[in-house]
Design a protein around this motif. Structure first.
Motif, PDB file in Angstrom:
ATOM      1  N   HIS A   4      25.739   3.262  38.069  1.00 57.28           N
ATOM      2  CA  HIS A   4      26.493   4.270  37.316  1.00 57.28           C
ATOM      3  C   HIS A   4      27.360   3.567  36.271  1.00 57.28           C
ATOM      4  CE1 HIS A   4      29.912   3.158  39.811  1.00 57.28           C
ATOM      5  NE2 HIS A   4      29.239   3.478  40.896  1.00 57.28           N
ATOM      6  N   ASP A   5      28.319   4.284  35.712  1.00 59.31           N
ATOM      7  CA  ASP A   5      29.085   3.792  34.566  1.00 59.31           C
ATOM      8  C   ASP A   5      29.839   2.490  34.821  1.00 59.31           C
ATOM      9  OD1 ASP A   5      29.244   6.375  32.489  1.00 59.31           O
ATOM     10  OD2 ASP A   5      28.997   6.929  34.578  1.00 59.31           O
ATOM     11  N   MET A   6      30.045   2.136  36.059  1.00 61.13           N
ATOM     12  CA  MET A   6      30.673   0.851  36.356  1.00 61.13           C
ATOM     13  C   MET A   6      29.896  -0.300  35.719  1.00 61.13           C
ATOM     14  SD  MET A   6      33.090  -0.804  37.980  1.00 61.13           S
ATOM     15  CE  MET A   6      33.403  -2.510  38.443  1.00 61.13           C
ATOM     16  N   ALA A   7      28.602  -0.075  35.454  1.00 64.74           N
ATOM     17  CA  ALA A   7      27.758  -1.119  34.880  1.00 64.74           C
ATOM     18  C   ALA A   7      28.319  -1.635  33.563  1.00 64.74           C
ATOM     19  CB  ALA A   7      26.338  -0.592  34.678  1.00 64.74           C
ATOM     20  N   TYR A   8      28.868  -0.736  32.745  1.00 66.47           N
ATOM     21  CA  TYR A   8      29.477  -1.188  31.487  1.00 66.47           C
ATOM     22  C   TYR A   8      31.004  -1.212  31.535  1.00 66.47           C
ATOM     23  CZ  TYR A   8      30.091   3.817  30.474  1.00 66.47           C
ATOM     24  OH  TYR A   8      30.446   5.138  30.537  1.00 66.47           O
ATOM     25  N   LEU A   9      31.603  -0.366  32.388  1.00 67.17           N
ATOM     26  CA  LEU A   9      33.063  -0.387  32.508  1.00 67.17           C
ATOM     27  C   LEU A   9      33.553  -1.714  33.084  1.00 67.17           C
ATOM     28  CD1 LEU A   9      33.768   3.232  33.825  1.00 67.17           C
ATOM     29  CD2 LEU A   9      34.342   2.318  31.561  1.00 67.17           C
ATOM     30  N   GLY A  10      32.801  -2.275  34.022  1.00 66.77           N
ATOM     31  CA  GLY A  10      33.174  -3.568  34.586  1.00 66.77           C
ATOM     32  C   GLY A  10      33.276  -4.634  33.509  1.00 66.77           C
ATOM     33  N   HIS A  11      32.381  -4.564  32.527  1.00 64.55           N
ATOM     34  CA  HIS A  11      32.431  -5.503  31.395  1.00 64.55           C
ATOM     35  C   HIS A  11      33.664  -5.244  30.537  1.00 64.55           C
ATOM     36  CE1 HIS A  11      31.160  -8.024  28.099  1.00 64.55           C
ATOM     37  NE2 HIS A  11      31.080  -6.990  27.284  1.00 64.55           N
ATOM     38  N   LEU A  12      33.970  -3.985  30.264  1.00 60.91           N
ATOM     39  CA  LEU A  12      35.136  -3.650  29.440  1.00 60.91           C
ATOM     40  C   LEU A  12      36.440  -4.100  30.096  1.00 60.91           C
ATOM     41  CD1 LEU A  12      34.307  -0.056  28.108  1.00 60.91           C
ATOM     42  CD2 LEU A  12      34.024  -2.254  26.945  1.00 60.91           C
ATOM     43  N   TYR A  13      36.464  -4.054  31.429  1.00 57.38           N
ATOM     44  CA  TYR A  13      37.673  -4.460  32.163  1.00 57.38           C
ATOM     45  C   TYR A  13      37.637  -5.931  32.591  1.00 57.38           C
ATOM     46  CZ  TYR A  13      39.305   0.383  32.497  1.00 57.38           C
ATOM     47  OH  TYR A  13      39.778   1.650  32.217  1.00 57.38           O
ATOM     48  N   ASP A  14      36.647  -6.682  32.129  1.00 52.34           N
ATOM     49  CA  ASP A  14      36.535  -8.118  32.411  1.00 52.34           C
ATOM     50  C   ASP A  14      36.446  -8.418  33.907  1.00 52.34           C
ATOM     51  OD1 ASP A  14      36.589  -8.942  29.713  1.00 52.34           O
ATOM     52  OD2 ASP A  14      38.772  -8.787  29.662  1.00 52.34           O
ATOM     53  N   VAL A  15      35.731  -7.581  34.639  1.00 48.53           N
ATOM     54  CA  VAL A  15      35.516  -7.826  36.062  1.00 48.53           C
ATOM     55  C   VAL A  15      34.515  -8.966  36.219  1.00 48.53           C
ATOM     56  CG1 VAL A  15      34.681  -6.836  38.231  1.00 48.53           C
ATOM     57  CG2 VAL A  15      35.981  -5.416  36.627  1.00 48.53           C
ATOM     58  N   ASN A  16      34.821  -9.899  37.109  1.00 39.06           N
ATOM     59  CA  ASN A  16      33.929 -11.039  37.332  1.00 39.06           C
ATOM     60  C   ASN A  16      32.514 -10.567  37.670  1.00 39.06           C
ATOM     61  OD1 ASN A  16      35.904 -12.954  36.890  1.00 39.06           O
ATOM     62  ND2 ASN A  16      36.436 -13.153  39.053  1.00 39.06           N
ATOM     63  N   GLY A  17      31.538 -11.166  37.010  1.00 37.53           N
ATOM     64  CA  GLY A  17      30.144 -10.850  37.300  1.00 37.53           C
ATOM     65  C   GLY A  17      29.550  -9.747  36.457  1.00 37.53           C
ATOM     66  N   TYR A  18      30.363  -9.084  35.633  1.00 34.44           N
ATOM     67  CA  TYR A  18      29.866  -7.992  34.807  1.00 34.44           C
ATOM     68  C   TYR A  18      29.759  -8.435  33.356  1.00 34.44           C
ATOM     69  CZ  TYR A  18      30.257  -4.535  38.529  1.00 34.44           C
ATOM     70  OH  TYR A  18      30.072  -3.820  39.690  1.00 34.44           O
ATOM     71  N   GLY A  19      28.532  -8.734  32.930  1.00 36.13           N
ATOM     72  CA  GLY A  19      28.291  -9.008  31.520  1.00 36.13           C
ATOM     73  C   GLY A  19      28.003  -7.706  30.797  1.00 36.13           C
TER      74      GLY A  19
END
Length: 259
Positions: A4-19
């Motif tokens: 779900h949207d975490m796939a790109y939100l994790g990148h926006l929030y600089d979560v480790n492992g999310y390119g």
């Protein structure tokens, strides 16, 4: 995989492992919306609406919001903080994140008066809204991030003892969290396929066509709505364009509150 949207939100929030999911992977079709992303307060809270919470922060009150940082749980918090910054410049610091983990952890912070507002969901928290105000666990909705038209597509009975008409009280325009001068913030939690970058396009096209047939038949739509999901089939190319647009909009909000 389906994510779900975490796939790109994790990148926006600089979560480790999310390119950047749009660069590292191939986006497949979307299949459903979970319309239940919500914000709640204790049933005896002095804040009767999300607008009152924005105004309270703008007038100097510290509002503690329990979230799980870095993704779906945080994007509504960011939008709330952005709204305060727009309406009351310089006061956005009064919207304070209480970072925690699971839904149970967020609920407990509310039960113990360590948070004024929590991120939750209709599915996980509706049962607590049925409790009498005297119960320590009693809470009520103040905001659903889903679009009004998304909730309109839910079954009329809603979920539990909360009907679709009840839920519409907590979405835009009835619950207003300004994003721009002319637009309120909304967020639909959407589920979609993600493929490895090297996946053969013939496989992607095959699954697109198969899902198109399944959704045209209609049984899956009925079953999803019974489970309080909103059917949302989009073929891969359309889904990718749509999700990139969401990412661009939410990036502006996150950048605004960090500047």
């Amino acid at each position: 995989m389906i994510f779900h949207d975490m796939a790109y939100l994790g990148h926006l929030y600089d979560v480790n492992g999310y390119g950047n999911v749009f660069e590292k992977f191939k986006i497949g079709p979307s299949v459903a919306i979970n319309p239940g992303n919500a914000y709640l307060v204790p049933k005896d809270s002095p804040y009767q609406s999300i607008e009152e919470i924005i105004d309270a922060a703008g007038n100097g009150e510290e509002i503690k919001v329990a979230i799980q940082p870095g993704g779906v749980s945080e994007i509504g918090f960011s939008a709330l903080k952005n709204a305060v910054k727009r309406e009351y410049p310089g006061k956005e610091g009064n919207i304070v994140a209480v970072n925690t983990g699971s839904q149970a952890d967020k609920n407990q912070l509310l039960f113990n008066d360590y948070a004024d507002v929590i991120n939750g969901s209709v599915q996980a928290n509706e049962q607590f809204t049925r409790l009498p105000e005297s119960d320590q666990k009693a809470m009520r909705f103040v905001w659903l991030t889903a679009r009004n038209e998304t909730i309109q597509k839910a079954n009329s009975e809603g979920l539990g003892e909360t009907t679709r008409e009840d839920l519409l009280n907590y979405v835009s325009p009835n619950a207003s969290v300004p994003m721009t001068d002319k637009q309120n913030f909304t967020f639909d939690k959407e589920f979609f396929f993600i493929y490895n970058k090297g996946t053969d396009q013939k496989i992607v096209d095959c699954i697109d066509n198969a899902l198109k047939e399944v959704y045209a038949k209609g049984d899956i739509k009925k079953r999803q709505k019974e489970l309080f999901f909103i059917p949302n089939y989009m073929p891969s190319s359309e889904a990718s364009k749509h999700l990139k647009g969401k990412m661009a909009d939410y990036k502006k909000i996150i950048n605004n509150i960090q500047s």
